[in-house]
Structure formats: structure tokens, C-alpha cells
Design a protein around this motif. Structure first.
Motif, PDB file in Angstrom:
ATOM      1  N   ASN A   1     -14.771  -1.174  -1.860  1.00 49.89           N
ATOM      2  CA  ASN A   1     -14.816  -2.232  -0.857  1.00 49.89           C
ATOM      3  C   ASN A   1     -13.813  -1.930   0.255  1.00 49.89           C
ATOM      4  N   VAL A   2     -14.324  -1.576   1.434  1.00 49.43           N
ATOM      5  CA  VAL A   2     -13.457  -1.191   2.545  1.00 49.43           C
ATOM      6  C   VAL A   2     -12.601  -2.371   3.004  1.00 49.43           C
ATOM      7  N   ASP A   3     -13.173  -3.570   3.005  1.00 50.77           N
ATOM      8  CA  ASP A   3     -12.407  -4.748   3.423  1.00 50.77           C
ATOM      9  C   ASP A   3     -11.218  -4.972   2.498  1.00 50.77           C
ATOM     10  N   GLU A   4     -11.427  -4.811   1.181  1.00 53.38           N
ATOM     11  CA  GLU A   4     -10.319  -4.959   0.238  1.00 53.38           C
ATOM     12  C   GLU A   4      -9.278  -3.862   0.455  1.00 53.38           C
ATOM     13  N   GLN A   5      -9.714  -2.668   0.721  1.00 52.30           N
ATOM     14  CA  GLN A   5      -8.781  -1.570   0.962  1.00 52.30           C
ATOM     15  C   GLN A   5      -7.921  -1.839   2.191  1.00 52.30           C
ATOM     16  N   ASN A   6      -8.532  -2.346   3.247  1.00 53.73           N
ATOM     17  CA  ASN A   6      -7.782  -2.667   4.467  1.00 53.73           C
ATOM     18  C   ASN A   6      -6.810  -3.811   4.229  1.00 53.73           C
ATOM     19  N   MET A   7      -7.262  -4.823   3.467  1.00 49.48           N
ATOM     20  CA  MET A   7      -6.388  -5.949   3.155  1.00 49.48           C
ATOM     21  C   MET A   7      -5.158  -5.485   2.385  1.00 49.48           C
ATOM     22  N   VAL A   8      -5.359  -4.622   1.395  1.00 53.50           N
ATOM     23  CA  VAL A   8      -4.241  -4.128   0.586  1.00 53.50           C
ATOM     24  C   VAL A   8      -3.294  -3.293   1.442  1.00 53.50           C
TER      25      VAL A   8
ATOM     26  N   GLY B   1      15.023   1.388  -2.832  1.00 50.79           N
ATOM     27  CA  GLY B   1      13.701   1.963  -2.604  1.00 50.79           C
ATOM     28  C   GLY B   1      12.600   1.073  -3.137  1.00 50.79           C
ATOM     29  N   PHE B   2      11.421   1.694  -3.364  1.00 51.62           N
ATOM     30  CA  PHE B   2      10.233   0.955  -3.784  1.00 51.62           C
ATOM     31  C   PHE B   2       9.563   1.648  -4.960  1.00 51.62           C
ATOM     32  N   ASN B   3       8.668   0.916  -5.610  1.00 51.71           N
ATOM     33  CA  ASN B   3       7.798   1.474  -6.629  1.00 51.71           C
ATOM     34  C   ASN B   3       6.387   0.962  -6.354  1.00 51.71           C
ATOM     35  N   LYS B   4       5.558   1.775  -5.733  1.00 51.63           N
ATOM     36  CA  LYS B   4       4.179   1.359  -5.450  1.00 51.63           C
ATOM     37  C   LYS B   4       3.408   1.276  -6.764  1.00 51.63           C
ATOM     38  N   VAL B   5       2.726   0.148  -6.976  1.00 52.75           N
ATOM     39  CA  VAL B   5       2.087  -0.109  -8.266  1.00 52.75           C
ATOM     40  C   VAL B   5       0.660  -0.617  -8.073  1.00 52.75           C
ATOM     41  N   ASN B   6      -0.265  -0.061  -8.851  1.00 53.76           N
ATOM     42  CA  ASN B   6      -1.579  -0.658  -9.096  1.00 53.76           C
ATOM     43  C   ASN B   6      -1.628  -0.955 -10.586  1.00 53.76           C
ATOM     44  N   ARG B   7      -2.141  -2.137 -10.967  1.00 56.65           N
ATOM     45  CA  ARG B   7      -2.169  -2.460 -12.391  1.00 56.65           C
ATOM     46  C   ARG B   7      -3.278  -3.453 -12.685  1.00 56.65           C
TER      47      ARG B   7
ATOM     48  N   PHE C   1      -1.252  -5.566   3.584  1.00 58.01           N
ATOM     49  CA  PHE C   1      -0.314  -6.313   2.743  1.00 58.01           C
ATOM     50  C   PHE C   1       0.881  -5.447   2.363  1.00 58.01           C
ATOM     51  N   LEU C   2       0.641  -4.209   1.957  1.00 53.74           N
ATOM     52  CA  LEU C   2       1.732  -3.324   1.539  1.00 53.74           C
ATOM     53  C   LEU C   2       2.627  -2.959   2.718  1.00 53.74           C
ATOM     54  N   GLU C   3       2.044  -2.799   3.893  1.00 55.77           N
ATOM     55  CA  GLU C   3       2.860  -2.539   5.076  1.00 55.77           C
ATOM     56  C   GLU C   3       3.792  -3.711   5.362  1.00 55.77           C
ATOM     57  N   ASN C   4       3.291  -4.920   5.214  1.00 59.35           N
ATOM     58  CA  ASN C   4       4.128  -6.095   5.421  1.00 59.35           C
ATOM     59  C   ASN C   4       5.200  -6.211   4.347  1.00 59.35           C
ATOM     60  N   GLU C   5       4.836  -5.890   3.108  1.00 61.01           N
ATOM     61  CA  GLU C   5       5.814  -5.940   2.017  1.00 61.01           C
ATOM     62  C   GLU C   5       6.958  -4.962   2.251  1.00 61.01           C
ATOM     63  N   GLN C   6       6.643  -3.796   2.799  1.00 55.49           N
ATOM     64  CA  GLN C   6       7.691  -2.810   3.052  1.00 55.49           C
ATOM     65  C   GLN C   6       8.715  -3.341   4.052  1.00 55.49           C
ATOM     66  N   LYS C   7       8.252  -4.157   5.009  1.00 51.51           N
ATOM     67  CA  LYS C   7       9.165  -4.745   5.984  1.00 51.51           C
ATOM     68  C   LYS C   7       9.918  -5.943   5.396  1.00 51.51           C
ATOM     69  N   ALA C   8       9.218  -6.758   4.597  1.00 49.59           N
ATOM     70  CA  ALA C   8       9.779  -8.035   4.157  1.00 49.59           C
ATOM     71  C   ALA C   8      10.631  -7.935   2.902  1.00 49.59           C
ATOM     72  N   ALA C   9      10.358  -6.941   2.059  1.00 49.72           N
ATOM     73  CA  ALA C   9      10.940  -6.932   0.723  1.00 49.72           C
ATOM     74  C   ALA C   9      12.450  -6.772   0.711  1.00 49.72           C
TER      75      ALA C   9
ATOM     76  N   HIS D   1      -2.157  -5.136  -6.649  1.00 49.63           N
ATOM     77  CA  HIS D   1      -1.529  -4.114  -5.815  1.00 49.63           C
ATOM     78  C   HIS D   1      -0.212  -4.653  -5.270  1.00 49.63           C
ATOM     79  N   GLY D   2       0.852  -3.876  -5.449  1.00 45.67           N
ATOM     80  CA  GLY D   2       2.147  -4.319  -4.956  1.00 45.67           C
ATOM     81  C   GLY D   2       3.059  -3.146  -4.642  1.00 45.67           C
ATOM     82  N   LEU D   3       4.164  -3.474  -3.995  1.00 46.44           N
ATOM     83  CA  LEU D   3       5.193  -2.497  -3.651  1.00 46.44           C
ATOM     84  C   LEU D   3       6.553  -3.082  -4.031  1.00 46.44           C
ATOM     85  N   PRO D   4       6.789  -3.268  -5.347  1.00 47.44           N
ATOM     86  CA  PRO D   4       8.054  -3.891  -5.754  1.00 47.44           C
ATOM     87  C   PRO D   4       9.266  -3.115  -5.266  1.00 47.44           C
TER      88      PRO D   4
END
Length: 323
Positions: free
Chosen positions: A156-163, A32-38, A166-174, A18-21
Motif C-alpha cells: 500500500n503506497v499510501d501507507e508507506q508514505n504515511m509511515v 540516537g534512535f532504533n528504527k523498529v517494525n513489529r 511519520f518517522l521523519e516527524n518523529e526524528q525531529k520531535a523525539a 512502525h516507530g523510531l524510538p
């Protein structure tokens, strides 16, 4: 018939990533961004790579790269020597080096030739991704960003929350630029993996980079490598916006940054030897993820990669006073 086993790299990327390149234009402006699951799925006699994208972008690049929700899905010939992409979305191949794959392939839908580098950093649980997109030798865009992996995201709710976090942080940091410490001197240290031109792992090299700012936009650096590669070289580097210059005495060259990622080519003075690099600042502590490819007589000699951690020593550009 012996059971077919997945390649080492295929095993390393098991799961859904999972990423937000970020998307950059040729000048390095963030558009901008490209939200990706792969995922790359091994199914015994075949490997299928799928990718779902949400192109969150504006301007002319959106018309080129938005797939209107169409799912990428293409076959892969999997091996430790080459990963061959069989279309319809991508045709070409990737060259694995342990936890790194360096790929070059063509996208008919985007009408671009891509150079994509993916490096897994197990100690951080991330994959450091980048794509340079070309028309022949002309760069038209750059994608880059970090990915995290899950094994049961849908349930898995824990994995969903982690992702999500993570994506929220990527949007700020990228969108942050590749800028090394401006006023502090210090060192980067790390153990990098070394592969030869046959993709064979030949050992490790311990790297120390001594860094000292000279002005607010320039610094002196000394790189010391010990182990599988023994080298020491010093240079002054400077930056104007996102263009970086390496000014000797031991190496000369330049580079351009796209957000947190810097691509450069550095030529060693008096030798038929050069370095092509992709360096990435992966956090706010200046941790440096590097992929270095050394060439002797214009031929690949070493591919070197890994993580280096920053330790500051002292402030060298402190406040000035007139008495």
C-alpha cells in the motif's frame, strides 16, 4: 474444542507497527534512535511476536543493543490476564488493562530486565511506547517513542508514505525535552480509563489540571479527579534540567525526564498513598498522554490512563519594566 480467540489487547494491536524510538543514557542524554517494525501475529493455537530493528546509535549503548540485523521472534501465551513471553529473545510477562499493557521481562541478548509500557490512543492512531532497561534495580538505558500501525504496508503506497512522513516527524520531535508551558497558565482536561488491582475496568475519571507558572522553572498545579476516582490535590513543581521535583503541600516526590517522557513518584502527605506516573507530551500543543498507577499501603489500587488536551488561558510571566 472451542475455537481459541485472541485477547482484547491482541485484537487492539492487529497490524504492523512502525516507530523510531529514541535511545537515552541513564542521565537522560539522547544518544540516537532504533528504527523498529513489529507485529504480534495470532495464528489460532499460537501467537508469534516479531520485531525488526535498525539501531541508529553511537557510543557504548550500540555495542550492547545492536542486533546486527537479527530478527526478534518469540512466542506469546495470549490472554486478557497475562501475556507471557516465551523466548528466546524475551522471557517474562505483560499485564493488560484494556488498551494498555504493562510488561516486565528479561532480554538475554541485551542482558537487561525491561519494564515496558505500551498504550494505544485510538483517537490519534498511535501507540505510546517506552522501555526502561535495568541491571537488577540499576537503570542502564531508556527507549521511548510513538508508533503508527498499517495493515498492508508492503503493498500500500499510501501507507508507506504515511509511515515515512511519520518517522521523519518523529526524528525531529523525539529529542524535545519534557517542558510544560513556561509562561502561560491554562488547563489540561481529559477522560481517563480506570482499572482496579484485578485489571477490571471500573469506569472513568474526569481529570482537570489547573496550571499556573510561578517562575520560568516552577509552577503550581491543582489536579481534580471526578468519577471512578474522586481526588483533589495541589502541589508546586519545579525543574532543574530534566529532573522534576514535587514540593507539596499535598504531594511530595521527584521524577526524571527522558526526552518527551517523564517518570515520577509522588507521595501523598499524611497518607499511605502514592502515585507512580509516566507522562508523555505527544505533540507541540502540549497534549499529555498519562499512565498513572496509584498504590494504597504499597499495594496496587488503580491503573489510570488516557489523553488530556491543553487549553491556554493567559500569559502570567510577561515582559517586565522599570519605570
Amino acid at each position: 474444542m472451542a475455537e481459541q480467540k485472541p485477547s482484547n489487547f491482541q485484537q487492539a494491536i492487529t497490524g504492523e507497527w512502525h516507530g523510531l524510538p529514541s535511545v537515552f543514557d541513564v542521565d537522560g542524554s539522547h544518544t540516537g534512535f532504533n528504527k523498529v517494525n513489529r507485529a504480534s501475529v495470532f495464528e489460532g493455537d499460537k501467537v508469534t511476536y516479531w520485531m525488526e530493528t535498525d539501531f541508529q546509535n553511537s557510543g557504548p549503548l550500540r555495542n550492547r543493543f545492536d542486533t546486527a540485523g537479527a530478527r526478534f521472534e518469540f512466542g506469546v501465551i495470549d490472554s486478557d490476564q497475562d501475556r507471557v513471553y516465551c523466548g528466546p529473545d524475551f522471557m517474562g510477562a505483560g499485564r493488560p488493562y484494556g488498551l494498555l499493557v504493562d510488561s516486565n521481562y528479561y532480554s538475554p541478548g541485551w542482558n537487561t530486565d525491561l519494564r515496558t509500557v505500551n498504550l494505544i490512543i485510538p483517537e490519534r492512531g498511535i501507540q505510546v511506547y517506552s522501555s526502561q532497561l535495568f541491571e537488577a534495580d540499576t537503570l542502564v538505558a531508556v527507549f521511548n517513542g510513538l508508533y503508527v500501525v498499517t495493515q498492508d504496508h508492503d503493498n500500500n503506497v499510501d501507507e508507506q508514505n504515511m509511515v515515512r512522513e511519520f518517522l521523519e516527524n518523529e526524528q525531529k520531535a523525539a529529542k524535545k525535552p519534557f517542558i510544560l508551558p513556561v509562561k502561560e497558565s491554562g488547563q489540561w482536561r481529559g477522560t481517563l480509563q480506570v482499572h482496579d488491582d484485578k485489571q477490571q475496568h471500573i469506569g472513568e475519571t474526569e481529570v482537570i489540571i489547573d496550571y499556573r507558572p510561578l517562575t520560568l522553572r516552577s509552577a503550581e498545579m491543582t489536579v481534580t479527579m471526578k468519577g471512578a476516582i474522586e481526588r483533589r490535590f495541589t502541589y508546586r513543581r519545579s525543574r532543574v534540567d530534566n529532573v522534576h521535583t514535587f514540593e507539596g503541600p499535598d504531594v511530595y516526590g521527584n521524577g526524571r525526564a527522558y526526552g518527551r517522557y517523564l517518570w515520577s513518584i509522588q507521595h501523598f502527605y499524611g497518607e499511605a498513598f502514592k502515585l507512580k506516573s509516566r507522562d508523555t507530551l505527544i505533540d507541540d500543543n502540549h497534549s499529555l498522554c498519562s499512565v498513572w498507577q496509584f498504590y494504597q499501603s504499597n499495594k496496587e489500587q488503580y491503573t489510570v490512563f488516557g489523553l488530556m488536551e491543553w487549553t491556554p488561558t493567559d500569559t502570567v510571566l510577561g515582559a517586565q519594566y522599570v519605570r
